[in-house]
Design a protein around this motif. Structure first.
Motif, short mmCIF file in Angstrom:
data_model
loop_
_atom_site.label_atom_id
_atom_site.label_comp_id
_atom_site.label_asym_id
_atom_site.label_seq_id
_atom_site.Cartn_x
_atom_site.Cartn_y
_atom_site.Cartn_z
N MET A 1 0.83 -1.20 0.00
CA MET A 1 0.00 0.00 0.00
C MET A 1 0.87 1.25 0.00
O MET A 1 0.77 2.10 -0.89
CB MET A 1 -0.86 -0.01 1.28
CG MET A 1 -1.93 1.05 1.30
SD MET A 1 -3.19 0.82 0.03
CE MET A 1 -4.64 0.61 1.02
N ASN A 4 2.72 1.62 -3.15
CA ASN A 4 1.82 2.11 -4.19
C ASN A 4 1.69 3.62 -4.12
O ASN A 4 1.79 4.32 -5.13
CB ASN A 4 0.47 1.43 -3.99
CG ASN A 4 -0.50 1.73 -5.11
OD1 ASN A 4 -1.12 2.77 -5.08
ND2 ASN A 4 -0.62 0.83 -6.07
N TYR A 5 1.54 4.16 -2.91
CA TYR A 5 1.41 5.61 -2.74
C TYR A 5 2.66 6.31 -3.25
O TYR A 5 2.62 7.30 -3.95
CB TYR A 5 1.24 5.98 -1.26
CG TYR A 5 -0.09 5.58 -0.68
CD1 TYR A 5 -1.17 5.32 -1.51
CD2 TYR A 5 -0.26 5.49 0.69
CE1 TYR A 5 -2.39 4.96 -0.96
CE2 TYR A 5 -1.47 5.14 1.24
CZ TYR A 5 -2.54 4.86 0.41
OH TYR A 5 -3.72 4.51 0.95
N LYS A 7 4.87 5.24 -5.27
CA LYS A 7 5.02 5.09 -6.71
C LYS A 7 4.21 6.17 -7.41
O LYS A 7 4.70 6.88 -8.29
CB LYS A 7 4.52 3.71 -7.10
CG LYS A 7 5.13 3.20 -8.36
CD LYS A 7 5.16 1.67 -8.41
CE LYS A 7 3.81 1.05 -8.13
NZ LYS A 7 3.90 -0.39 -7.89
N ILE A 8 2.95 6.30 -6.99
CA ILE A 8 2.08 7.30 -7.60
C ILE A 8 2.64 8.69 -7.36
O ILE A 8 2.68 9.53 -8.27
CB ILE A 8 0.68 7.23 -6.99
CG1 ILE A 8 0.03 5.94 -7.44
CG2 ILE A 8 -0.14 8.43 -7.40
CD1 ILE A 8 -1.26 6.12 -8.13
N ARG A 11 5.48 9.25 -9.67
CA ARG A 11 5.05 9.45 -11.07
C ARG A 11 4.37 10.79 -11.25
O ARG A 11 4.51 11.44 -12.28
CB ARG A 11 4.12 8.32 -11.49
CG ARG A 11 4.89 7.03 -11.71
CD ARG A 11 3.99 5.92 -12.17
NE ARG A 11 4.71 4.65 -12.10
CZ ARG A 11 4.11 3.49 -12.04
NH1 ARG A 11 2.79 3.42 -12.03
NH2 ARG A 11 4.81 2.38 -11.99
N ASN A 12 3.66 11.22 -10.20
CA ASN A 12 3.01 12.53 -10.26
C ASN A 12 4.03 13.65 -10.32
O ASN A 12 3.87 14.62 -11.06
CB ASN A 12 2.14 12.74 -9.04
CG ASN A 12 0.69 12.53 -9.40
OD1 ASN A 12 0.23 13.06 -10.40
ND2 ASN A 12 -0.01 11.75 -8.61
N ARG A 332 -10.60 6.15 -7.19
CA ARG A 332 -10.18 5.44 -5.99
C ARG A 332 -11.35 5.24 -5.03
O ARG A 332 -11.48 4.19 -4.40
CB ARG A 332 -9.04 6.18 -5.30
CG ARG A 332 -7.73 6.02 -6.05
CD ARG A 332 -6.58 6.59 -5.30
NE ARG A 332 -5.36 6.44 -6.09
CZ ARG A 332 -4.60 5.35 -6.05
NH1 ARG A 332 -4.91 4.35 -5.25
NH2 ARG A 332 -3.52 5.26 -6.80
N SER A 337 -11.77 2.91 -1.83
CA SER A 337 -10.87 3.58 -0.90
C SER A 337 -11.69 4.38 0.11
O SER A 337 -12.67 5.02 -0.24
CB SER A 337 -9.95 4.51 -1.67
OG SER A 337 -9.27 5.35 -0.78
N GLN A 341 -7.93 6.57 3.90
CA GLN A 341 -6.85 6.09 3.03
C GLN A 341 -6.40 7.17 2.05
O GLN A 341 -5.22 7.31 1.75
CB GLN A 341 -7.32 4.84 2.27
CG GLN A 341 -7.24 3.60 3.14
CD GLN A 341 -8.01 2.44 2.54
OE1 GLN A 341 -9.09 2.63 1.97
NE2 GLN A 341 -7.46 1.25 2.66
N LEU A 342 -7.38 7.95 1.55
CA LEU A 342 -7.03 9.01 0.61
C LEU A 342 -6.22 10.11 1.30
O LEU A 342 -5.27 10.64 0.73
CB LEU A 342 -8.30 9.62 0.01
CG LEU A 342 -8.92 8.75 -1.09
CD1 LEU A 342 -10.30 9.26 -1.44
CD2 LEU A 342 -8.05 8.75 -2.33
N GLN A 345 -2.81 8.89 1.62
CA GLN A 345 -2.09 8.96 0.35
C GLN A 345 -1.61 10.39 0.08
O GLN A 345 -0.44 10.62 -0.26
CB GLN A 345 -2.98 8.50 -0.79
CG GLN A 345 -2.24 8.52 -2.11
CD GLN A 345 -3.14 8.24 -3.30
OE1 GLN A 345 -4.29 7.88 -3.13
NE2 GLN A 345 -2.61 8.42 -4.48
#
Lengths: 807, 225
Positions: A1, A4-5, A7-8, A11-12, A332, A337, A341-342, A345
């Motif tokens: 999890m 994943n955050y 990574k995003i 990429r952002n 999401r 989600s 969780q948001l 993130q």
């Protein structure tokens, strides 16, 4: 999890390079600036704190009223130590007498002085020291102990001085050195170097008992009437005593010991060690600088403002960007989600960017660290990292993540998925625009505050640097020398010799240059009056060529003639006015008596020159010949072949005074040194105003880009309806002009208050004119225009077909 | 499985009341494949969003798996939704920053499924939709049909009991659309998946077992195929 955050997030960051760069750059520069200020503030606040008795050490200082207002001195009369010991047997106390620019002659080998002696001049750190000092202050002894200072002609040096004189500290003990060409001293101990955060730089400690037979040479006098700031007394507060209690006893003590008039207008009291580094009432006669608490507060305030601006940017840009990410949030949510969780993130992404910015900030700070000494008096080896600064970084990170992370996180996670998926989230629905306006106003208020600060500080310093001091400071070489009888005999032939040197225009022997931080004062009698004036006059000693050499301008009369015996004196305008004479010609021929001296005729009145710094008012002054004090030679040079002449003068001086080390300096540079702290502060304002402007421009750019995107459709529609490019540019810029005007209204009174109180430090100062404020707002507008203009014009020039196609 | 009683939805703007849905009654049994049709503005998407709990009705009773949705708290509703409902959109709504693999994996993260199990489940799904070769591509590198396949794979990976599709073929050409519809039919027939889709196309609606026609927020007709 988590992966994943991140990574995003990564990429952002990569996808929105411009945004990320603005975000990271603004934050990194802000944090770096704050980190550096933190290091300085921490250093300044740490003075003497390493002393185990820090809280209980006091200095006995003096308040006196000499007729022209209450003044303070850190000095005490020489006999006070014995009297204090007798009257306060329970108190641990110690006296020291500091000596400036003392010269130490070190024989090259063994203890035989010869032609190959090494000569060192110690500007500060030389003190005649009582052994009891070490009962109060604690230092590490590498060799010997405090008791070696009981006997006369003993000396203790610190590690680096020992290394400088003898190669290493182990071989220092037992060596003999000569102080000021007259006192032989035996090295009996070595102490560890005193840390940089101390106003007591103990370099060469001569046993206090040595002073007794050399009082006159070191400006001391076995009399209650002479107070020299060189002579200071420290004490340890006994366990059962209070400061107010001791102060009351000191009052009684003062009354008991001071005779005559002094009885009424002198009183001793205690100054805490914790006050030593910050109280500008007292001079800094031991260390190299003192720092006003107000300066420290100003610095801290600037740091807080900068970090606030950087965070504001971050909030602004993050919420603006979050609109673009509403779709992702919608998806999401649909995928299950939860809001928590948001938020996690979003906070995670913020943390990542903040950490990234922090690394860059540390790198910037590390690179900038060597330049720190230009804006603050910190040692060269000051370290960026300490427990304090790491804690500071940690706290800063947490605070930034919280302030700049929580708000966007709440906004983003609160999107309704149905709206988010339909791209119906707009600036209005994130509630952003009003908040963003407030933030931009806050940013520009801070920038304008700093811009006004910069303009005022820079103007004041320019004013000081170019002010007419009443004399000519250019191209004057000043060489301090000795007033021992051998040296004084060489004065006249040396002067004649120098005047033969090509490039030398004038030469004078003097005790003090026209502008200095010294103050030699005395009581005086005027016009054969039998009672002295109830205020003191300052004295400057110089030979007849003093006036020519420094270019002093006569208002009436002329210079006194060269003579070994005293004849006439010259006064300044202030002196004449204070004794009530306004027609300067009429005072010529009247007499003054200085202290218990002879009556002397006034032969000239010079135009007022700045007797001290620009912080101080011009003092009444009497210029007089006093050959015994005139050890300094000042040489006026012609500007052609300047370096050659300087070298030639130095060579001749060294040849004539071969026992002394040459330490000549240029008068104009010396005067500039008076304002080191002010110049530093002006530089601080300059640098931080630039940073502030840069950060607020980043913010503005981010905001306008965001608004352009938001209003693309509106612009399209307006263009279809026939709006011109200029009207659309106006549409975007009018708001910013309004915001800047509002921030100007907020910044002006604060800046006025701040800079006005800073200017109060100077007797000679610039007026705080309207022009300063106009310049501030015009430059802000200009910078904002440059920032907004490009984006606004670009938006205005876009073809409407493109922007309207999406529906 | 699903029961809507007297569901209404309207917006108030000043004195103006705009009605979207008006007194809708609808029951859907497990294993059904329902197609909702109707012209633009008839309220089909709103109805689907209410069924999918993305939107709330103004009035009425909503039961899902015998739970009164209209009485549940946000948290409970979300838990129920997360466990049982999958969504497929006309615009696919993949996360642009994530690869095919990661897009399919994302719902599992929100279901707190362990890494090993996630790998196995995603691998199965990639296999089943024959997109193993595309797993490291980003959505922008795929055709519309392929994107929609990923969207469906993502919706199915948590084994929902109800699949909701909002014009799943709206952005696709007819060949791609047919493939998606065949896939839905197969899911419904072979795995007994309950499906509710909103569609414009008569032909696509025929894939379902029941067609409901909406007009101006009310059910105009309902017929079994």
């Amino acid at each position: 999890m988590l992966k994943n955050y991140f990574k995003i997030a990564w990429r952002n960051i990569k996808r929105h390079k411009a945004y990320s760069a603005i975000n990271v750059a603004g934050l990194a520069i802000g944090v770096a600036a704050c980190l550096l200020i933190f290091v300085v503030v921490q250093f300044e606040l740490s003075y003497e704190k390493f002393q185990p008795n820090y809280k209980n050490i006091y200095r006995i200082v003096l308040q006196q009223d000499l007729g022209d207002g209450i003044s303070y001195s850190e000095g005490t009369p020489y006999p006070i130590t014995a009297a204090l010991r007798a009257d306060f047997p329970q108190v641990k106390l110690a006296a020291l007498n500091t000596a400036y620019n003392s010269q130490f002659t070190v024989p090259a080998n063994a203890n035989n002085f010869g032609a190959d002696n090494k000569k060192f001049v110690e500007e500060i750190g030389v003190m005649f020291m009582q052994p009891q000092f070490f009962d109060i202050f604690k230092y590490k002894w590498l060799s010997g102990d405090a008791s070696v200072l009981n006997a006369p002609n003993m000396v203790v040096v610190d590690r680096s001085t020992a290394k400088k004189y003898f190669g290493d500290w182990q071989s220092a003990t037992g060596r003999v050195i000569k102080m000021d060409n007259q006192i032989n001293l035996k090295v009996a101990g070595v102490i560890e170097d005193v840390p940089g955060n101390s106003d007591l730089p103990l370099k060469v400690l001569v046993s206090y008992a040595t002073l007794k037979t050399h009082l006159h040479e070191y400006n001391a006098d076995d009399s209650w009437n002479t107070v020299s700031s060189n002579h200071q007394v420290f004490m340890l507060l006994p366990a059962n005593a209070t400061v107010s209690n001791l102060n009351a006893q000191l009052k009684v003590f003062t009354k008991k010991h001071y005779g005559g008039n002094d009885n009424d207008h002198k009183v001793h009291f205690l100054q805490a060690l914790s006050d030593l580094h910050y109280n500008t009432r007292f001079g800094n006669s031991l260390g190299d600088h003192i720092t006003n608490k107000a300066t420290i507060r100003t610095l801290s305030l600037i740091a807080v403002l900068i970090i606030l601006m950087a965070s504001i940017n971050f909030i602004n840009l993050s919420t603006a960007q979050s609109v673009g990410r509403s779709k992702e949030v919608g998806i999401r949510k649909v995928l299950g989600s939860s809001r928590a969780q948001l938020i996690k993130q979003s906070l995670g992404e913020t943390t990542l960017i903040v950490l990234f910015a922090l690394l860059i900030a540390i790198a910037i700070a590390k690179l900038a660290l060597p330049f720190l000494k230009n804006i603050a008096s910190v040692p060269d080896d000051i370290s960026l990292f300490s427990i304090g600064s790491l804690l500071f970084l940690l706290t800063t990170t947490l605070v930034i993540v919280l302030i700049s992370g929580i708000y966007p996180a709440l906004v983003v996670s609160g999107f309704r998925p149905v709206l988010a998926l339909k791209n119906k989230i707009t600036a209005a629905s994130v509630g952003g625009v009003p908040l963003r306006r407030v933030l931009v106003v806050a940013q520009f208020s801070i920038s304008q505050l700093l811009i006004i600060g910069t303009i005022v500080a820079v103007r004041q310093m320019n004013y000081i640097n170019s002010a007419d001091l009443g004399f000519n400071k250019e191209a004057i070489l000043v060489i301090p020398g000795s007033t021992d009888s051998v040296s004084l005999q060489k004065s006249a032939p040396f002067k004649a010799q120098l005047l033969q040197t090509p490039g030398v225009k004038n030469v004078t022997f003097t005790a003090d240059q026209p502008s200095s931080q010294n103050n030699w004062t005395t009581n005086f009698y005027f016009d054969h009056n039998t009672t002295d004036k109830n205020y003191q006059t300052s004295l400057k000693f110089g030979d007849a060529d003093y006036f020519k050499t420094f270019g002093l301008r006569f208002k009436a009369g002329h210079a006194y003639t060269q003579s070994d015996t005293t004849n006439g004196v010259v006064i300044n305008e202030t002196f004449a006015q204070k004794v009530g004479v306004h027609d300067y010609n009429s005072i010529i021929g009247k007499s003054v008596k200085l202290g218990n001296g002879q009556w002397r005729p006034i032969v000239g009145v010079v135009e007022d020159f700045k007797t001290n710094t620009m912080r101080d008012a011009v003092r009444p002054i009497v210029l007089v010949q006093n050959k015994k004090q005139q050890g300094i030679v000042a040489v006026k040079l012609s500007t052609s072949n300047f370096a050659g002449t300087v070298a030639s003068v130095q060579k001749q001086w060294e040849h004539t005074y071969s026992d002394y080390a040459y330490s000549g300096y240029f008068l104009d540079q010396n005067i500039a040194e008076f304002y080191k702290q002010e110049n530093q502060l002006a530089l601080v304002y300059k640098i931080f105003a630039m940073i502030a402007v840069f950060i607020s421009c980043l913010g503005l750019y981010g905001l306008v880009s965001f608004m352009v995107v938001q209003r693309t459709k509106e612009v399209g529609v307006r263009k279809v309806l026939g709006a011109s490019v200029s009207s659309i540019v106006y549409l975007f810029s009018k708001e910013f002009m309004l915001l800047i005007t509002i921030s100007f209204i907020i910044a002006t009174p604060i800046a006025y208050y701040m800079m006005n109180s800073w200017l109060q430090n100077f007797v000679f100062r610039i007026p705080l004119s309207v022009g300063v404020f106009v310049l501030a707002i015009v430059s802000s507008m200009l910078v904002a225009w440059l920032t907004v203009g490009y984006k606004a014009v670009k938006a205005a020039l876009a073809t409407p077909v493109k922007s309207l196609r999406s529906e | 499985m699903l029961s809507l009683k007297n569901i209404s939805k309207y917006y108030k703007a000043g004195n103006l009341k705009t009605s979207i849905l008006n007194n809708i009654n609808l029951d859907v049994d497990a294993g059904e494949f329902v197609s909702i049709m109707g012209p633009s503005g008839s309220g089909k998407s709103t109805l689907l969003n209410i069924i999918g709990m993305l939107d709330e009705p103004t009035d009425g009773y909503h039961y899902f798996l015998n739970q009164p949705i209209h009485q549940l708290k946000e948290k409970q509703r979300q838990a129920l939704y997360k466990e049982n409902i999958g969504f497929v959109f006309q615009a696919y709504h993949l996360i642009d920053e994530l690869t095919v693999y990661e897009n399919i994996e994302t719902p599992l993260l929100y279901h707190n499924i362990k890494s090993d199990e996630r790998k196995a489940l995603v691998a199965d799904m990639l296999d089943r939709f024959q997109i193993v070769g595309k797993k490291d591509l980003f959505p922008s590198q795929l055709s519309g049909g392929q994107q929609q396949l990923v969207g469906i794979a993502r919706a199915l990976i948590v084994s929902p009991k109800l699949l909701l599709a909002d014009e799943p073929t709206g952005n696709l050409n007819s060949k791609q659309g047919d493939e998606i519809m065949e896939l839905f039919k197969k899911l419904n027939k072979e795995e007994g998946m309950t499906i509710i889709q909103v569609t414009h196309s008569e032909k696509n609606a025929e894939y379902g077992s029941r067609i409901i026609n909406l007009l101006d927020g009310t059910v105009e007709s309902s017929k079994n195929v």
